[in-house]
Design an enzyme around this catalytic site. Structure first.
Site, PDB file in Angstrom:
ATOM      1  N   SER A 135       7.572  -0.505  70.745  1.00 24.04           N
ATOM      2  CA  SER A 135       6.600  -1.497  71.186  1.00 24.04           C
ATOM      3  C   SER A 135       7.115  -2.076  72.503  1.00 24.04           C
ATOM      4  CB  SER A 135       6.475  -2.578  70.112  1.00 24.04           C
ATOM      5  OG  SER A 135       5.638  -3.618  70.539  1.00 24.04           O
ATOM      6  N   LYS A 161       3.808   2.056  72.463  1.00 25.72           N
ATOM      7  CA  LYS A 161       2.784   1.020  72.227  1.00 25.72           C
ATOM      8  C   LYS A 161       2.932  -0.035  73.309  1.00 25.72           C
ATOM      9  CE  LYS A 161       2.661  -2.816  68.952  1.00 25.72           C
ATOM     10  NZ  LYS A 161       2.793  -3.177  67.515  1.00 25.72           N
ATOM     11  N   LEU A 162       1.848  -0.272  74.023  1.00 24.19           N
ATOM     12  CA  LEU A 162       1.869  -1.270  75.088  1.00 24.19           C
ATOM     13  C   LEU A 162       1.227  -2.556  74.597  1.00 24.19           C
ATOM     14  CD1 LEU A 162       0.493   0.850  78.083  1.00 24.19           C
ATOM     15  CD2 LEU A 162       2.896   0.458  77.474  1.00 24.19           C
ATOM     16  N   LYS A 163       1.894  -3.663  74.849  1.00 22.64           N
ATOM     17  CA  LYS A 163       1.266  -4.962  74.603  1.00 22.64           C
ATOM     18  C   LYS A 163       0.289  -5.195  75.754  1.00 22.64           C
ATOM     19  CE  LYS A 163       3.530  -6.483  70.957  1.00 22.64           C
ATOM     20  NZ  LYS A 163       2.845  -6.845  69.704  1.00 22.64           N
ATOM     21  N   ASN A 191      -2.757  -8.375  70.052  1.00 15.64           N
ATOM     22  CA  ASN A 191      -2.359  -9.584  69.315  1.00 15.64           C
ATOM     23  C   ASN A 191      -3.455 -10.658  69.332  1.00 15.64           C
ATOM     24  OD1 ASN A 191       0.779  -8.597  70.236  1.00 15.64           O
ATOM     25  ND2 ASN A 191       0.491  -9.305  68.142  1.00 15.64           N
ATOM     26  N   GLU A 214      -4.705  -1.980  68.618  1.00 16.42           N
ATOM     27  CA  GLU A 214      -4.257  -2.819  67.503  1.00 16.42           C
ATOM     28  C   GLU A 214      -4.712  -4.265  67.697  1.00 16.42           C
ATOM     29  OE1 GLU A 214      -0.041  -2.352  67.002  1.00 16.42           O
ATOM     30  OE2 GLU A 214       0.192  -4.150  65.772  1.00 16.42           O
ATOM     31  N   ASP A 239      -3.532  -5.496  62.356  1.00 14.39           N
ATOM     32  CA  ASP A 239      -2.193  -5.999  62.056  1.00 14.39           C
ATOM     33  C   ASP A 239      -2.371  -7.387  61.423  1.00 14.39           C
ATOM     34  OD1 ASP A 239       0.287  -7.275  62.195  1.00 14.39           O
ATOM     35  OD2 ASP A 239       0.765  -6.678  64.229  1.00 14.39           O
ATOM     36  N   LYS A 263       2.973  -4.484  57.593  1.00 14.65           N
ATOM     37  CA  LYS A 263       4.226  -5.233  57.785  1.00 14.65           C
ATOM     38  C   LYS A 263       4.493  -5.962  56.492  1.00 14.65           C
ATOM     39  CE  LYS A 263       3.980  -6.456  62.624  1.00 14.65           C
ATOM     40  NZ  LYS A 263       3.687  -7.510  63.603  1.00 14.65           N
ATOM     41  N   GLY A 291       6.625  -3.900  62.887  1.00 13.21           N
ATOM     42  CA  GLY A 291       7.944  -4.519  62.971  1.00 13.21           C
ATOM     43  C   GLY A 291       7.847  -5.936  63.475  1.00 13.21           C
TER      44      GLY A 291
HETATM   45  O1  OSB Z   1       2.180  -7.515  66.905  1.00 13.41           O
HETATM   46  O2  OSB Z   1       3.257  -5.850  66.214  1.00 13.41           O
HETATM   47  C1  OSB Z   1       3.253  -6.995  66.656  1.00 13.41           C
HETATM   48  C2  OSB Z   1       6.847  -8.172  67.279  1.00 13.41           C
HETATM   49  C3  OSB Z   1       6.763  -9.479  66.833  1.00 13.41           C
HETATM   50  C4  OSB Z   1       5.560  -9.960  66.375  1.00 13.41           C
HETATM   51  C5  OSB Z   1       4.438  -9.134  66.363  1.00 13.41           C
HETATM   52  C6  OSB Z   1       4.507  -7.816  66.791  1.00 13.41           C
HETATM   53  C7  OSB Z   1       5.733  -7.341  67.290  1.00 13.41           C
HETATM   54  C8  OSB Z   1       5.920  -6.003  67.840  1.00 13.41           C
HETATM   55  C9  OSB Z   1       7.320  -5.462  67.897  1.00 13.41           C
HETATM   56  O3  OSB Z   1       5.028  -5.357  68.325  1.00 13.41           O
HETATM   57  C10 OSB Z   1       7.615  -4.521  66.816  1.00 13.41           C
HETATM   58  C11 OSB Z   1       9.088  -4.216  66.707  1.00 13.41           C
HETATM   59  O4  OSB Z   1       9.580  -3.415  67.492  1.00 13.41           O
HETATM   60  O5  OSB Z   1       9.756  -4.775  65.807  1.00 13.41           O
HETATM   61 MG    MG Z   2       0.741  -6.046  66.311  1.00 13.87          MG
END
Ligand code: OSB
Ligand code: MG
Length: 369
Positions: A135, A161-163, A191, A214, A239, A263, A291
């Site tokens: 990520s 995976k790009l935020k 998110n 996502e 998510d 998760k 994660g």
């Molecule tokens: O939205 O998946 C998410 C980390 C913290 C809170 C939310 C998210 C994330 C990640 C990182 O995307 C996932 C990881 O590498 O643990």
């Molecule tokens: Mg997520």
């Protein structure tokens, strides 16, 4: 099994690079470590809540409070318990799924260790290694992002995976896709930063061959996700919205997603995660393990879960060096884009107690009254 005492430690692990999402930036990972003392031995787990309630409503100080005053004492009063009864004992207390997950995971670890079996086998794992992705946090510039992506591809990750966030989405994804080529598995995570009014804009992501988008919209808006799903070709993955088996069933029935990110800390534990996995397997909905920048304790348990048969997509279970210079367990490494399950009883790893002490800022022990 009888729980005799619950030791809690607050720890702080500096991140090798800041983790920036559409919601916040994290510089160090503050976590709660649970060491469960039972009549059949010790169990380890982590509570993966964040400092502030931005990913979702739970946060670390709240977890400390509810475990210390409510959930921990309830487990200590319970008498004989099994992993499966933990969620029943804690069910009267609403919400607090991350805290409940930590306690159930510690019971699972103690239970499996004392039985001499791995958590993976206990859950029904069918693999001894799993493909994993990474990520990638938001960067100030596209150049910095491309450098980061190159670094991860060089390390061998199975997918990127790009935020994304408004203003850093379509053009950013176009730049990354043209840089890495069409073969690399690529997906994005909003998110919850968008609204249905952005549907036409989000649909422009369709041209980049993304595996999924996502959680583009608000966590509590399944109907809006279902509406967006009808306007986009790219599969929607949820998510934040999937907080339970029931939420997963609703999302599937409404057509709000075609993929689910599981998760454990978001759904209240590894056993609820398995129930969601089973539901998805029966509905041809692929799942992958999300994660929360876990320590090695959470990473080991997530790997066990990700080895179940329905986890057909690479998870956010990256190598230790992607997060921390020093973890409390031995480091997890990548090999050909995959990660091996630790093997061994329980989660298969334990904290190095010297390192654990060094990163602990506070501790308490909850005992029967
Ligand atoms: O939205 O998946 C998410 C980390 C913290 C809170 C939310 C998210 C994330 C990640 C990182 O995307 C996932 C990881 O590498 O643990
Ligand atoms: Mg997520």
């Amino acid at each position: 099994m009888k729980v005799q005492a619950i030791e809690l430690r607050r720890i702080s692990l500096p991140l090798v690079t800041p983790f920036r999402t559409s919601q916040y930036t994290e510089y160090e990972r503050n976590l709660l470590i649970v060491q469960l003392h039972t009549d059949e031995g010790i169990g380890w787990a982590e509570c993966s809540a964040d400092d502030v309630p931005v990913y979702w409503s739970e946060y670390l100080d709240g977890a400390v409070d509810v475990i210390t005053r409510v959930l921990g004492p309830a487990l200590l009063r319970a008498g004989n318990l099994t992993p499966a009864t933990v969620s029943e004992i804690l069910a009267p207390y609403k919400g607090h799924r991350t805290s409940k997950c930590a306690l159930e995971a510690a019971v699972l670890d103690a239970w499996c260790r004392s039985a001499g079996i791995s958590l993976a086998d206990h859950l029904g794992a069918v693999h001894t290694s799993v493909p994993v992705g990474v990520s990638v946090a938001i960067e100030d510039t596209v150049e910095a992002l491309l450098e980061r992506v190159d670094e991860y591809l060089e390390a061998g990750y199975s997918r990127i995976k790009l935020k994304i966030e408004p203003g850093r989405d379509v053009d950013t994804v176009r730049a990354v896709r043209s840089h890495i080529g069409d073969e690399v598995m690529l997906q994005v995570d909003g998110n919850g930063a968008y609204s249905l009014a952005d549907a036409q804009h989000l649909a422009r992501l369709d041209e980049f061959g993304l595996t999924l988008v996502e959680q583009p919209l608000a966590f509590d808006d399944l109907r809006a996700h279902a509406a967006l799903a009808r306007l986009m070709r790219t599969p929607i993955c949820l998510d934040e919205s999937i907080v339970s088996l029931r939420a997963a069933a609703d999302a599937i029935a409404l057509g709000a997603c075609r993929v689910i990110n599981i998760k454990p800390c978001r759904v209240g534990g590894y056993l609820e995660s398995r129930r969601i996995h089973d539901l998805c397997l029966g509905n041809d909905v692929p799942v992958w393990c999300g994660g929360m920048l876990e320590s090695g304790l959470g990473r080991a348990a997530n790997l066990a879960l990700a080895a179940l048969p329905g986890f057909t997509m690479p998870g956010d279970i990256s190598a230790t060096e992607r997060y921390f210079a020093q973890d409390i367990t031995r480091p997890f490494v990548l090999s050909d884009g995959r990660m091996e399950l630790p093997g061994g009883p329980g989660i298969g790893v334990q904290p190095d107690l010297e390192v654990l002490d060094a990163v602990t800022s506070w501790r308490t022990t909850i005992r029967p009254d």
